[in-house]
Each structure stands twice: as structure tokens, then as C-alpha cells.
Design a protein around this motif. Structure first.
Motif, PDB file in Angstrom:
ATOM      1  N   ARG A   9       0.830  -1.212   0.000  1.00 44.65           N
ATOM      2  CA  ARG A   9       0.000   0.000   0.000  1.00 44.65           C
ATOM      3  C   ARG A   9       0.867   1.266   0.000  1.00 44.65           C
ATOM      4  N   VAL A  10       1.920   1.262   0.811  1.00 41.20           N
ATOM      5  CA  VAL A  10       2.814   2.423   0.876  1.00 41.20           C
ATOM      6  C   VAL A  10       3.483   2.636  -0.472  1.00 41.20           C
ATOM      7  N   LEU A  11       3.997   1.559  -1.058  1.00 44.01           N
ATOM      8  CA  LEU A  11       4.696   1.680  -2.338  1.00 44.01           C
ATOM      9  C   LEU A  11       3.753   2.099  -3.457  1.00 44.01           C
ATOM     10  N   SER A  12       2.558   1.552  -3.480  1.00 48.96           N
ATOM     11  CA  SER A  12       1.619   1.923  -4.550  1.00 48.96           C
ATOM     12  C   SER A  12       1.168   3.379  -4.395  1.00 48.96           C
ATOM     13  N   SER A  13       1.071   3.877  -3.166  1.00 51.35           N
ATOM     14  CA  SER A  13       0.705   5.290  -2.990  1.00 51.35           C
ATOM     15  C   SER A  13       1.808   6.188  -3.543  1.00 51.35           C
ATOM     16  N   GLY A  14       3.063   5.772  -3.361  1.00 49.31           N
ATOM     17  CA  GLY A  14       4.176   6.538  -3.923  1.00 49.31           C
ATOM     18  C   GLY A  14       4.145   6.548  -5.437  1.00 49.31           C
ATOM     19  N   MET A  15       3.836   5.390  -6.033  1.00 48.22           N
ATOM     20  CA  MET A  15       3.774   5.323  -7.494  1.00 48.22           C
ATOM     21  C   MET A  15       2.625   6.167  -8.039  1.00 48.22           C
ATOM     22  N   ARG A  16       1.468   6.113  -7.379  1.00 46.47           N
ATOM     23  CA  ARG A  16       0.330   6.934  -7.825  1.00 46.47           C
ATOM     24  C   ARG A  16       0.664   8.424  -7.731  1.00 46.47           C
ATOM     25  N   SER A  17       1.304   8.811  -6.648  1.00 48.20           N
ATOM     26  CA  SER A  17       1.639  10.227  -6.456  1.00 48.20           C
ATOM     27  C   SER A  17       2.656  10.700  -7.486  1.00 48.20           C
ATOM     28  N   GLN A  18       3.667   9.892  -7.753  1.00 46.49           N
ATOM     29  CA  GLN A  18       4.663  10.280  -8.758  1.00 46.49           C
ATOM     30  C   GLN A  18       4.043  10.293 -10.156  1.00 46.49           C
ATOM     31  N   GLN A  49      -3.765   7.362   9.198  1.00 51.37           N
ATOM     32  CA  GLN A  49      -4.865   6.422   9.387  1.00 51.37           C
ATOM     33  C   GLN A  49      -4.983   6.109  10.875  1.00 51.37           C
ATOM     34  N   ASP A  50      -6.171   6.221  11.389  1.00 48.84           N
ATOM     35  CA  ASP A  50      -6.430   5.957  12.808  1.00 48.84           C
ATOM     36  C   ASP A  50      -5.537   6.793  13.711  1.00 48.84           C
ATOM     37  N   GLY A  51      -5.252   8.023  13.306  1.00 47.99           N
ATOM     38  CA  GLY A  51      -4.443   8.929  14.104  1.00 47.99           C
ATOM     39  C   GLY A  51      -2.957   8.646  14.086  1.00 47.99           C
ATOM     40  N   ARG A  52      -2.545   7.712  13.246  1.00 49.27           N
ATOM     41  CA  ARG A  52      -1.118   7.367  13.160  1.00 49.27           C
ATOM     42  C   ARG A  52      -0.613   7.598  11.748  1.00 49.27           C
ATOM     43  N   ARG A  53       0.681   7.863  11.671  1.00 53.84           N
ATOM     44  CA  ARG A  53       1.308   8.027  10.357  1.00 53.84           C
ATOM     45  C   ARG A  53       1.326   6.673   9.660  1.00 53.84           C
ATOM     46  N   SER A  54       0.869   6.664   8.432  1.00 58.85           N
ATOM     47  CA  SER A  54       0.763   5.401   7.699  1.00 58.85           C
ATOM     48  C   SER A  54       1.955   5.138   6.791  1.00 58.85           C
ATOM     49  N   GLY A  55       2.724   6.163   6.496  1.00 56.94           N
ATOM     50  CA  GLY A  55       3.828   6.011   5.548  1.00 56.94           C
ATOM     51  C   GLY A  55       3.392   6.250   4.114  1.00 56.94           C
ATOM     52  N   MET A  56       2.084   6.272   3.885  1.00 57.17           N
ATOM     53  CA  MET A  56       1.576   6.502   2.540  1.00 57.17           C
ATOM     54  C   MET A  56       1.558   7.996   2.247  1.00 57.17           C
ATOM     55  N   VAL A  57       1.631   8.319   0.966  1.00 55.85           N
ATOM     56  CA  VAL A  57       1.562   9.709   0.536  1.00 55.85           C
ATOM     57  C   VAL A  57       0.439   9.853  -0.479  1.00 55.85           C
ATOM     58  N   GLN A 104      10.440  10.137 -12.254  1.00 54.42           N
ATOM     59  CA  GLN A 104      10.579   8.844 -12.920  1.00 54.42           C
ATOM     60  C   GLN A 104      11.422   7.895 -12.086  1.00 54.42           C
ATOM     61  N   ARG A 105      12.530   8.383 -11.564  1.00 57.48           N
ATOM     62  CA  ARG A 105      13.405   7.515 -10.764  1.00 57.48           C
ATOM     63  C   ARG A 105      12.737   7.113  -9.459  1.00 57.48           C
ATOM     64  N   SER A 106      11.990   8.006  -8.860  1.00 57.31           N
ATOM     65  CA  SER A 106      11.265   7.665  -7.641  1.00 57.31           C
ATOM     66  C   SER A 106      10.203   6.612  -7.935  1.00 57.31           C
ATOM     67  N   TYR A 107       9.507   6.766  -9.052  1.00 62.26           N
ATOM     68  CA  TYR A 107       8.504   5.783  -9.458  1.00 62.26           C
ATOM     69  C   TYR A 107       9.162   4.422  -9.668  1.00 62.26           C
ATOM     70  N   GLU A 108      10.290   4.411 -10.376  1.00 63.47           N
ATOM     71  CA  GLU A 108      10.990   3.146 -10.644  1.00 63.47           C
ATOM     72  C   GLU A 108      11.489   2.489  -9.361  1.00 63.47           C
ATOM     73  N   ALA A 109      11.978   3.283  -8.409  1.00 63.21           N
ATOM     74  CA  ALA A 109      12.441   2.730  -7.134  1.00 63.21           C
ATOM     75  C   ALA A 109      11.280   2.091  -6.374  1.00 63.21           C
ATOM     76  N   ASN A 110      10.134   2.775  -6.364  1.00 60.25           N
ATOM     77  CA  ASN A 110       8.953   2.204  -5.716  1.00 60.25           C
ATOM     78  C   ASN A 110       8.512   0.928  -6.415  1.00 60.25           C
ATOM     79  N   LEU A 111       8.579   0.920  -7.732  1.00 60.52           N
ATOM     80  CA  LEU A 111       8.178  -0.256  -8.492  1.00 60.52           C
ATOM     81  C   LEU A 111       9.093  -1.441  -8.194  1.00 60.52           C
ATOM     82  N   LYS A 112      10.392  -1.214  -8.121  1.00 59.06           N
ATOM     83  CA  LYS A 112      11.322  -2.306  -7.813  1.00 59.06           C
ATOM     84  C   LYS A 112      11.071  -2.866  -6.419  1.00 59.06           C
ATOM     85  N   MET A 113      10.830  -1.980  -5.467  1.00 63.12           N
ATOM     86  CA  MET A 113      10.516  -2.443  -4.111  1.00 63.12           C
ATOM     87  C   MET A 113       9.187  -3.195  -4.091  1.00 63.12           C
TER      88      MET A 113
END
Length: 130
Positions: A9-18, A49-57, A104-113
Motif C-alpha cells: 500500500r505504501v509503495l503503490s501510494s508513492g507510485m500513484r503520487s509520482q 490512518q487511525d491517528g497514526r502516520r501510515s507512511g503513505m503519501v 521517474q526515478r522515484s517511481y521506478e524505485a517504488n516499483l522495484k521495491m
């Protein structure tokens, strides 16, 4: 297994944002020669989420760059004033290319992870099946 789905979920949020950021960069490049066009800039906000940092963007609000537009001298242009100048756009192609490369590089890094987490999850499932 929840950790794997949280990571995905965290990685896909990064890819969507980029991806959203790249769309705005492409609009900026396409309108670089449009008189009066203002460069679009997008920031990311951390999701809670639920008052806590989720790591998603998530992409934040789109704002217009307040940099002054270039003054272009072309007396024959229909938007030119009596002095022969009109306001061009405030898009700098070099800046847009650098931003596009970064996104692009941030998207690719998220995709590899993302792919790595998926492989680890699949391997774990295979081990548990035995």
C-alpha cells in the motif's frame, strides 16, 4: 502477512503520487510556449490512518508557480501591448526535465521495491504450503 500488504500500500501510494506529478510536468512542458501559462506544482502530503502516520503519501493541492512570466518581445503577436511585449509562460524546460527525471526515478524505485515485496510474499506462501 499484514506487513506485506502494508508495504504494498505504501509503495503503490508513492507510485500513484509520482504518476500524478508526471502528468502535471507533462502539462507544463506542453504549455511552455502558451502566453500567460503558469507552471503547475504539486506537493505530497502524508496520509494518516487511525491517528497514526501510515507512511503513505497522496498528491496535495495543485498550485500555480508564482514566478513572474517571461516578457517576450514580438510586436506582431496579437497579445502584444503598445511596447511590443507580452507575458509568456513561466515554465523552464530544464527545470521540468529535472523534475521529470526525479519523479521517474522515484517511481521506478517504488516499483522495484513493490516487485521485491511481492516476490518475498510469494516465496513465503510457497514455504508455508510445504
Amino acid at each position: 502477512m499484514a506487513e506485506f500488504s502494508d508495504a504494498l500500500r505504501v509503495l503503490s501510494s508513492g507510485m500513484r503520487s509520482q504518476g500524478q506529478r508526471l502528468r502535471h510536468i507533462s502539462e507544463n512542458v506542453a504549455n511552455a510556449d502558451t502566453p500567460g501559462y503558469r507552471r503547475k506544482v504539486i506537493d505530497f502530503v502524508e496520509m494518516v490512518q487511525d491517528g497514526r502516520r501510515s507512511g503513505m503519501v497522496a498528491p496535495g493541492d495543485v498550485r500555480l508557480d508564482r514566478t513572474e512570466p517571461r516578457r517576450v518581445h514580438d510586436p506582431s503577436h496579437p497579445m502584444a501591448g503598445e511596447d511590443g511585449f507580452y507575458d509568456g509562460s513561466n515554465v523552464e524546460i530544464v527545470t521540468e526535465l529535472a523534475d521529470a527525471r526525479e519523479a521517474q526515478r522515484s517511481y521506478e524505485a517504488n516499483l522495484k521495491m513493490f516487485e521485491q515485496v511481492r516476490r518475498m510474499s510469494t516465496s513465503l506462501m510457497d514455504i508455508l504450503k510445504r
